[in-house]
Design a protein around this motif. Structure first.
Motif, PDB file in Angstrom:
ATOM      1  N   SER A 161       0.838  -1.199   0.000  1.00  0.00           N
ATOM      2  CA  SER A 161       0.000   0.000   0.000  1.00  0.00           C
ATOM      3  C   SER A 161       0.873   1.249   0.000  1.00  0.00           C
ATOM      4  O   SER A 161       1.984   1.253   0.537  1.00  0.00           O
ATOM      5  N   SER A 162       0.330   2.312  -0.583  1.00  0.00           N
ATOM      6  CA  SER A 162       0.991   3.625  -0.560  1.00  0.00           C
ATOM      7  C   SER A 162       0.221   4.578   0.352  1.00  0.00           C
ATOM      8  O   SER A 162       0.154   5.777   0.100  1.00  0.00           O
ATOM      9  N   ARG A 163      -0.384   4.019   1.405  1.00  0.00           N
ATOM     10  CA  ARG A 163      -1.240   4.811   2.296  1.00  0.00           C
ATOM     11  C   ARG A 163      -0.474   5.731   3.252  1.00  0.00           C
ATOM     12  O   ARG A 163      -1.086   6.572   3.920  1.00  0.00           O
ATOM     13  N   ASP A 164       0.821   5.567   3.372  1.00  0.00           N
ATOM     14  CA  ASP A 164       1.597   6.383   4.308  1.00  0.00           C
ATOM     15  C   ASP A 164       1.746   7.797   3.762  1.00  0.00           C
ATOM     16  O   ASP A 164       2.626   8.089   2.949  1.00  0.00           O
ATOM     17  N   GLU A 165       0.893   8.710   4.230  1.00  0.00           N
ATOM     18  CA  GLU A 165       0.888  10.081   3.711  1.00  0.00           C
ATOM     19  C   GLU A 165       2.152  10.847   4.081  1.00  0.00           C
ATOM     20  O   GLU A 165       2.438  11.904   3.526  1.00  0.00           O
ATOM     21  N   ASN A 166       2.910  10.323   5.048  1.00  0.00           N
ATOM     22  CA  ASN A 166       4.152  10.991   5.443  1.00  0.00           C
ATOM     23  C   ASN A 166       5.369  10.453   4.686  1.00  0.00           C
ATOM     24  O   ASN A 166       6.498  10.893   4.923  1.00  0.00           O
ATOM     25  N   GLY A 167       5.138   9.489   3.803  1.00  0.00           N
ATOM     26  CA  GLY A 167       6.245   8.898   3.073  1.00  0.00           C
ATOM     27  C   GLY A 167       6.686   9.730   1.884  1.00  0.00           C
ATOM     28  O   GLY A 167       6.027  10.686   1.476  1.00  0.00           O
ATOM     29  N   LYS A 168       7.837   9.349   1.317  1.00  0.00           N
ATOM     30  CA  LYS A 168       8.333  10.014   0.116  1.00  0.00           C
ATOM     31  C   LYS A 168       7.342   9.814  -1.027  1.00  0.00           C
ATOM     32  O   LYS A 168       6.648   8.805  -1.102  1.00  0.00           O
ATOM     33  N   ILE A 169       7.306  10.778  -1.943  1.00  0.00           N
ATOM     34  CA  ILE A 169       6.386  10.717  -3.078  1.00  0.00           C
ATOM     35  C   ILE A 169       7.086  10.084  -4.275  1.00  0.00           C
ATOM     36  O   ILE A 169       8.203  10.456  -4.641  1.00  0.00           O
TER      37      ILE A 169
END
Length: 628
Positions: A161-169
């Protein structure tokens, strides 16, 4: 004035060229959203050649935006230079994805190499293939970003998942980089799966600032294979000479409840990608996807032997019976060794579809599109079957979801067919209401009963791929029996079998098939006893009925011999009926008439066929009273 106009045109040309260079840089870095933005500006400013417009279409295609991709490939097709074969291929896929099938088929004809496996599509069949047999539903765990690749084992499941809104884009799609997550599976009161307690995978060493996805788990739950970007010792992206960061497959071991001992598998390489791991049921083979030099297309499916002591064999391409010039991705091997995978290189509804093949156990097997609702016309991938073989998960970016890619659960409904028909009087051919029809399994056990109504119809819902038998029963009729009825795997098919019951009472007689005796004998044979049971049945059905028995022969033999023999046979018949519990006062007489009452011309000296003589050899059971 002329100089001013020239300067303006020169400025616009330079500005468009600058935008193209920026777009190309983003495109090279797979930042397709940004690249599309700058290509669009360049086109609006007049840099609208076929290469530029095709690049814009490619950006949308690579992000599965089929509507925009189809539009811009269409614009590029109107340029004088025309589309390349590769662009036509993508145009066809995009048109299929948005449902423009006729137009897609016309463009497919323009590709000179007919070796492409994406032709000859029965769209209606694929769109309705599992219409009444499979239910697909979006999972509650999906977010506005991407979730895909669910893998379940026991009460745990894993997905990307790419749900981590604090992660790198990740600039390919302007979402955070993918991480691995885990959750628990429980059951509700209806036995449906409930997914809860979603959290990042329990490990400080698996999730990084870049992509992790696509897992495979051993049956004991102790070893996890997963895909990750190629990173250096400082957990930074490592690139090849062309500036591309490839994918690798890693292995982790469960230690005290946490995933540890991360191992870079030995067949990984820095100059091509390996990903999407899948295990064989015996866990002796690892299947994966790669763009190695011996690939047939963009990405192929490979296998590698898992050897003792943590060693691996040499990767082997599955060959052109599976791989195409397109993309083969996301393999999964079910417990019966059926290989499922996604591809855009076969006949499809558009973009990635899910396929299956028995090639792992049968080298002559074909690749089959498993159809809707598994496939949608958009990207459909990461197929997973639960151990029950009836439910599982898939991933898709089809419309109506919650995010870019969503995980869907599916459940197959039991395959049912129908055995139906009508009941008839065999003699009159009239319908026969109030008939008991019994359905039996392959062992002869009655599993369902049905009494026909005024229209004399019956119907049974039965399972597919089974054997059944039917028996029709009615008072004063011989049963009709139909054996070896086999249902197929075609859901909803109707199998028709009409039943014809032979009346036992016709006028003032009980009528049965001829009773046969051995030559010059009068003892009751088993086949004769079988027929006489019909007489016993009628007499039991009507306790007041009284009959008389007549036995007749043909004209061959002496008159005296025939009369004596027939009389013995009549009385032997009577005695058998008595032995079955029928009172003696219910048979008025049992008399043999020899050849005295012939029914045709075949008297002594007249040449007749065997069939004509047979007409005279008969037993009659005549009702002599009003028994009702």
């Amino acid at each position: 004035m002329k100089t001013k106009i020239t300067l303006i045109l020169l400025f616009i040309s330079c500005f468009a060229f600058s935008q193209r260079k920026v777009a190309d840089k983003f495109y090279k870095e797979y930042s397709y959203i940004k690249a599309a933005e700058f290509y669009k500006k360049a086109i609006d400013n007049g840099d609208d050649g076929v290469d530029m417009v095709t690049r814009l279409a490619d950006c949308y295609y690579n992000n599965s935006n089929s509507e925009q991709a189809a539009y811009w490939y269409g614009v590029a097709s109107n340029r004088d230079e025309g589309l390349s074969d590769e662009a036509i291929y993508k145009y066809v896929q995009s048109l299929r994805s948005v449902g423009q099938y006729d137009k897609a088929d016309e463009w497919l004809k323009k590709i000179p190499d007919a070796a492409l496996k994406i032709g000859n599509v029965d769209y209606d069949k694929l769109k309705t293939l599992n219409k009444d047999s499979v239910v697909v539903a979006n999972l509650d765990i999906n977010t506005k970003n991407s979730e895909f690749g669910l893998y379940a084992r026991g009460q745990k499941l894993y997905f990307a998942s790419s749900r981590d809104e604090n992660g790198k884009i990740y600039e390919w799609n302007n979402q955070p980089y993918l991480d691995l997550y885990q959750a628990k599976i429980t059951k509700n009161e209806d036995g449906e799966d409930i997914i809860e307690s979603v959290m990042p995978i329990v490990s400080s060493k698996i999730n990084t600032g870049f992509h992790e996805s696509s897992v495979a788990l051993t049956k004991d739950g102790q070893t996890l294979y997963f895909t990750r970007n190629n990173l250096d010792d400082k957990d930074k992206l490592e690139y090849d000479k062309k500036g591309t960061s490839h994918l690798k497959i890693f292995k982790a071991t469960l230690v005290n409840g946490q995933w540890d001992n991360i191992e870079d598998l030995p067949f990984n390489d820095k100059i091509y990608s390996s990903g999407h791991p899948a295990l064989s049921p015996d866990e002796k083979t690892l299947y994966f996807v790669s763009d190695r030099p011996d690939s047939y297309g963009l990405t192929d499916i490979y296998k590698v032997a898992i050897l003792p002591n943590g060693r691996y064999g040499k990767p082997i391409n599955l060959g052109d019976k599976v791989n195409t010039i397109g993309r083969e991705m996301f393999p999964f091997v079910a417990k019966d060794y059926t290989l499922y995978f996604s591809s855009d290189g076969y006949a499809n509804l558009g973009l990635l579809d899910i396929y299956k093949t028995d090639l792992l156990k049968n080298n002559s097997s074909e690749v089959i599109n498993i159809g809707a609702p598994f496939n949608s016309g958009y990207d459909d991938f990461a197929f997973f079957y639960n151990e029950d073989g009836k439910s599982g998960y898939l991933s898709s970016n089809r419309p109506g979801g919650k995010g870019e890619d969503d995980i869907y659960k599916f459940k197959t409904l039991k395959c049912k067919q129908f055995i139906k028909g009508r009941t008839f009087d065999k003699r009159t051919k009239e319908i026969l209401p109030n008939t008991l029809v019994e359905l039996m399994d392959s062992e002869g056990k009655v599993i369902k009963r049905f009494v026909t109504q005024e229209d004399a119809t019956y119907v049974f819902e039965v399972e597919c791929e089974k054997k059944f038998a039917l028996r029709g029963t009615k008072l004063d009729y011989k049963d009709d029996f139909v054996n070896n009825i086999e249902t197929t795997d075609v859901r909803g098919r109707e199998i028709e079998h009409d039943l014809y019951l032979t009346p036992l009472i016709v006028g003032n007689e009980i009528v049965i098939d001829p009773i046969f005796f051995d030559f010059d004998k009068w003892n009751i044979r088993p086949d004769a006893a079988y027929e006489l049971e019909h007489i016993v049945r009628v007499l039991n059905n009507h306790p007041k009925m009284i009959i008389k028995i007549e036995a007749h022969t043909d004209s061959r033999g002496s008159d005296r011999y025939n009369e004596i023999l027939s009389d013995k046979r009549a009385k032997s018949t009577r005695d058998y009926i008595f032995s079955r519990g029928i009172d003696a006062n219910r048979i008025q007489s049992a008399i043999g008439y020899g050849e005295k009452q012939l029914v045709n011309k075949c008297s002594n000296g007249v040449q007749c066929t065997e069939e004509e003589h047979q007409e005279n050899r008969r037993s009659k059971f005549i009702i002599v009273n009003d028994y009702k």
